[in-house]
Write a protein that holds these residues in place. Sequence first.
Motif, PDB file in Angstrom:
ATOM      1  N   LYS A  26      -5.044   8.818  -2.649  1.00 32.60           N
ATOM      2  CA  LYS A  26      -4.752   9.097  -4.064  1.00 32.60           C
ATOM      3  C   LYS A  26      -3.412   8.506  -4.474  1.00 32.60           C
ATOM      4  O   LYS A  26      -3.287   7.900  -5.542  1.00 32.60           O
ATOM      5  CB  LYS A  26      -4.756  10.608  -4.319  1.00 32.60           C
ATOM      6  N   GLU A  27      -2.409   8.683  -3.642  1.00 31.46           N
ATOM      7  CA  GLU A  27      -1.061   8.200  -3.959  1.00 31.46           C
ATOM      8  C   GLU A  27      -1.028   6.675  -4.096  1.00 31.46           C
ATOM      9  O   GLU A  27      -0.376   6.139  -4.984  1.00 31.46           O
ATOM     10  CB  GLU A  27      -0.075   8.641  -2.870  1.00 31.46           C
ATOM     11  N   TYR A  28      -1.744   5.979  -3.228  1.00 31.24           N
ATOM     12  CA  TYR A  28      -1.685   4.509  -3.228  1.00 31.24           C
ATOM     13  C   TYR A  28      -2.845   3.873  -3.994  1.00 31.24           C
ATOM     14  O   TYR A  28      -2.942   2.654  -4.066  1.00 31.24           O
ATOM     15  CB  TYR A  28      -1.643   3.986  -1.788  1.00 31.24           C
ATOM     16  N   GLY A  29      -3.724   4.702  -4.544  1.00 34.87           N
ATOM     17  CA  GLY A  29      -4.818   4.176  -5.353  1.00 34.87           C
ATOM     18  C   GLY A  29      -5.797   3.320  -4.571  1.00 34.87           C
ATOM     19  O   GLY A  29      -6.197   2.244  -5.024  1.00 34.87           O
ATOM     20  N   CYS A  30      -6.152   3.778  -3.388  1.00 35.72           N
ATOM     21  CA  CYS A  30      -7.085   3.009  -2.543  1.00 35.72           C
ATOM     22  C   CYS A  30      -8.086   3.976  -1.918  1.00 35.72           C
ATOM     23  O   CYS A  30      -8.042   5.176  -2.155  1.00 35.72           O
ATOM     24  CB  CYS A  30      -6.315   2.246  -1.471  1.00 35.72           C
ATOM     25  N   SER A  31      -8.958   3.450  -1.101  1.00 38.15           N
ATOM     26  CA  SER A  31      -9.967   4.285  -0.445  1.00 38.15           C
ATOM     27  C   SER A  31      -9.397   4.932   0.817  1.00 38.15           C
ATOM     28  O   SER A  31      -8.431   4.433   1.408  1.00 38.15           O
ATOM     29  CB  SER A  31     -11.186   3.438  -0.073  1.00 38.15           C
ATOM     30  N   ARG A  32     -10.020   6.035   1.219  1.00 38.05           N
ATOM     31  CA  ARG A  32      -9.615   6.667   2.480  1.00 38.05           C
ATOM     32  C   ARG A  32      -9.907   5.736   3.646  1.00 38.05           C
ATOM     33  O   ARG A  32      -9.168   5.725   4.630  1.00 38.05           O
ATOM     34  CB  ARG A  32     -10.358   7.978   2.660  1.00 38.05           C
ATOM     35  N   ALA A  33     -10.968   4.928   3.514  1.00 38.98           N
ATOM     36  CA  ALA A  33     -11.313   4.001   4.595  1.00 38.98           C
ATOM     37  C   ALA A  33     -10.164   3.039   4.876  1.00 38.98           C
ATOM     38  O   ALA A  33      -9.845   2.736   6.028  1.00 38.98           O
ATOM     39  CB  ALA A  33     -12.577   3.232   4.249  1.00 38.98           C
ATOM     40  N   LEU A  34      -9.516   2.567   3.795  1.00 33.32           N
ATOM     41  CA  LEU A  34      -8.374   1.671   3.971  1.00 33.32           C
ATOM     42  C   LEU A  34      -7.222   2.404   4.653  1.00 33.32           C
ATOM     43  O   LEU A  34      -6.552   1.862   5.532  1.00 33.32           O
ATOM     44  CB  LEU A  34      -7.919   1.085   2.631  1.00 33.32           C
ATOM     45  N   ILE A  35      -7.003   3.656   4.276  1.00 28.40           N
ATOM     46  CA  ILE A  35      -5.938   4.452   4.900  1.00 28.40           C
ATOM     47  C   ILE A  35      -6.221   4.597   6.397  1.00 28.40           C
ATOM     48  O   ILE A  35      -5.332   4.384   7.228  1.00 28.40           O
ATOM     49  CB  ILE A  35      -5.805   5.839   4.226  1.00 28.40           C
ATOM     50  N   TYR A  36      -7.461   4.930   6.732  1.00 22.15           N
ATOM     51  CA  TYR A  36      -7.810   5.062   8.157  1.00 22.15           C
ATOM     52  C   TYR A  36      -7.603   3.728   8.890  1.00 22.15           C
ATOM     53  O   TYR A  36      -7.143   3.720  10.029  1.00 22.15           O
ATOM     54  CB  TYR A  36      -9.261   5.531   8.314  1.00 22.15           C
ATOM     55  N   LYS A  37      -7.926   2.639   8.254  1.00 23.35           N
ATOM     56  CA  LYS A  37      -7.748   1.321   8.873  1.00 23.35           C
ATOM     57  C   LYS A  37      -6.270   1.047   9.126  1.00 23.35           C
ATOM     58  O   LYS A  37      -5.896   0.521  10.178  1.00 23.35           O
ATOM     59  CB  LYS A  37      -8.346   0.236   7.965  1.00 23.35           C
ATOM     60  N   ILE A  38      -5.427   1.407   8.174  1.00 27.13           N
ATOM     61  CA  ILE A  38      -3.984   1.154   8.300  1.00 27.13           C
ATOM     62  C   ILE A  38      -3.381   2.025   9.408  1.00 27.13           C
ATOM     63  O   ILE A  38      -2.589   1.538  10.216  1.00 27.13           O
ATOM     64  CB  ILE A  38      -3.274   1.415   6.950  1.00 27.13           C
ATOM     65  N   ILE A  39      -3.761   3.293   9.460  1.00 25.13           N
ATOM     66  CA  ILE A  39      -3.136   4.196  10.441  1.00 25.13           C
ATOM     67  C   ILE A  39      -3.749   4.079  11.836  1.00 25.13           C
ATOM     68  O   ILE A  39      -3.219   4.627  12.793  1.00 25.13           O
ATOM     69  CB  ILE A  39      -3.158   5.667   9.967  1.00 25.13           C
ATOM     70  N   LYS A  40      -4.802   3.354  11.949  1.00 20.61           N
ATOM     71  CA  LYS A  40      -5.492   3.199  13.244  1.00 20.61           C
ATOM     72  C   LYS A  40      -4.605   2.511  14.264  1.00 20.61           C
ATOM     73  O   LYS A  40      -3.902   1.601  14.034  1.00 20.61           O
ATOM     74  CB  LYS A  40      -6.773   2.390  13.027  1.00 20.61           C
TER      75      LYS A  40
END
Length: 185
Positions: free
Chosen positions: A171-185
């Motif tokens: 929500k904060e970065y205006g992207c999908s959760r999938a992208l967040i999971y990809k970044i933190i992986k």
Amino acid sequence: MMAPNVGYIRVSTSEQNTDRQLDGINIDKMFEEKVSGKDMKRPQLQDLLNYVREGDHVHVHELSRLGRSVIDLHKIVNELLDRGVTVTFHKENMTFVPGKQADPIQELMFGMLANFAQFERSLIKQRQREGIEAAKARGKHLGRPRSMTKEQEAEIKQKKSEGATPTQLAKEYGCSRALIYKIIK
């Protein structure tokens, strides 16, 4: 009534121009597409094959426009001939007439030119692979542009380590959760 003259025109990309193909040939129905000839999964080719009837005459500018595979070219031409359709390749000056035994030299030329069309496709693919490998070696990013900067990705990792949830970060970065999971992986 004369048999319909049916044209098939193909180029590989939307940027290419089809104007020179079948220029000056009297065509009653034209099928034109801008897709690769790597296989037979081409909408206009399938429409042409469904459209033609016994007695029709299919005109193609050059053999490689109909296909880039030896097997596909033989399959298409033989299917048309079996259905009573004449096929002409204008650049090669070759005409195949149903029920008429092809000249052995014409058959040889067809086979050789079909092999050259397939060989040319293989060279294109090889050059493409080499170009991609060279670009990667230079550190060039290929594919879709990054949606997050390196700084944003570092911030996301930091906030995640501090307890932020992927949903909150998305929500904060205006992207999908999938992208967040990809970044933190």
